[in-house]
Scaffold this active site. Sequence first.
Site, short mmCIF file in Angstrom:
data_model
loop_
_atom_site.label_atom_id
_atom_site.label_comp_id
_atom_site.label_asym_id
_atom_site.label_seq_id
_atom_site.Cartn_x
_atom_site.Cartn_y
_atom_site.Cartn_z
CE LYS A 238 -9.92 42.50 -21.20
NZ LYS A 238 -11.27 42.64 -20.63
NE ARG A 312 -15.72 51.72 -17.51
CZ ARG A 312 -16.50 50.81 -16.93
NH1 ARG A 312 -17.18 51.11 -15.83
NH2 ARG A 312 -16.63 49.61 -17.43
#
Length: 459
Positions: A238, A312
């Site tokens: 990130k 996920r």
Amino acid sequence: MMKIIFKKPTNNKDVLFINVDPKNNDEVIKENGVKTLYLKCDEEMTLRKLFLLIRKMVVIAKGIKADKITFSFSSFKFNSVGISENQLAEIIGTQLDFANYEFNEYKTKTKEGFPELKEVYILGTTKEIEKNILKGDLIAKEVNKTRSLSNTPGGDMTPQILAKKAQESVRGLPVKINILGEKEMKKAGMHAILSVGRGSEEESKFIIMEYWGGNKKDKPIVLVGKGVTFDTGGINLKPSSALLGMNMDMSGGASVIHTVALVAKMKIKKNVIGLIPSVENMPSGKSYRPGDVVHSMSGKTIEILNTDAEGRVILADALTYAQKYKPEVVIDIATLTGAACVALGERASAIFTLDDELSKHFERIGEMTGDYFWRLPLWEEYENEIKGSLGDLTNIHNKDSRYGGAIYAAVFLHQFIKGTKWIHIDIAPRMTSMSGENLASGALGTPVRSLFNFIEGNN
Ligand code: BES
Ligand code: ZN
Ligand code: ZN
């Protein structure tokens, strides 16, 4: 710790009196040595405004370092709000504690201590109202524990520590807890969780909490919470601005832990299972890579297009595991996508389900608790964009599109839980409080109140 007392305070000069009226000005006035807060409410009160009003009272009291307040229960009764006295009682109990909370564990104590309400004297109650105020108080204390768990810095929160916190949260309660380490997960075929955790020095854990408070043959409600103790993004690291706050990427897991604890404390006659896949998403020589294909527990293979879409991936195995319980319903809670914030701002969690009734149920509960929910679609058509070329499914849009990220995450999860009654709650928008909400900055503890309300039933 705040105490609620159902009698008049002994020394009037010691307490802040509360007067609620639309003509007030949020002023504190001292008359004959007695302080009164003239709290302004809206002409047209709604339930949403009532939450803010109770919290505003607490914030102003703390602001002037008053640690004792007193008010009459009826000050917060507004016909236009349209709730029962018992509901109002629970709401007062909850909102008081919710607003009183501050995360001070890492601050040096000052001589006079941190401003907080210590005693709240509530007048004009019945036994029934008192019971419900105290129930709200207990619920909020559990919500606040969720907030503290989430607020803990990433350096002090690892999968191992989260597992220990889960154990501590249910100590002395009839909750069975089982922690799988990497060896056990390998045996169970949970390679999706293992892949995400591989880049970290910290061992991944799978936390299983079982509360069998109902009939043995009743199907359980299974709660699944994302437990990423720090999300760097992994090899798809990130940017700096997005890293701060990623210690709270285990907020879904924290909410599951404390919902199970609360349900057990309240002796609710239901069967509830909590599952928390917990990993740290780190870049290293051992990390999973973009382009890797992961063998999930379900048998489906996942083509990793972005290592930052890790939530996920770990939830895929947890949802597969959930089906072992032949559940009545599976609810997963996750700080899953920044895209949910793009869609909704910071004012509502996104919910996804094929079950219209279940969706309406959560919207209704959300209005009662203040954990607001808004439904987004889970249409089959979206499945085209997560078809893999190397593996069965891709973990992000297969053309890396900027659009509909929260939906693609939900549609991805759906592939692992088809045929089971299921709702996915993306709490990324409500991970932290907003200014103007009259709450401490940092984690919100959403949606513990709503999950508890759902499990408790009667709504
Ligand atoms: N934990 C983040 C989502 C998130 C972002 C939660 C901000 C709370 C606040 C998640 O794992 C993530 O990184 N999602 C990516 C997905 C993308 C790579 C498709 C995102 O939302 O940017
Ligand atoms: Zn991520
Ligand atoms: Zn994440």
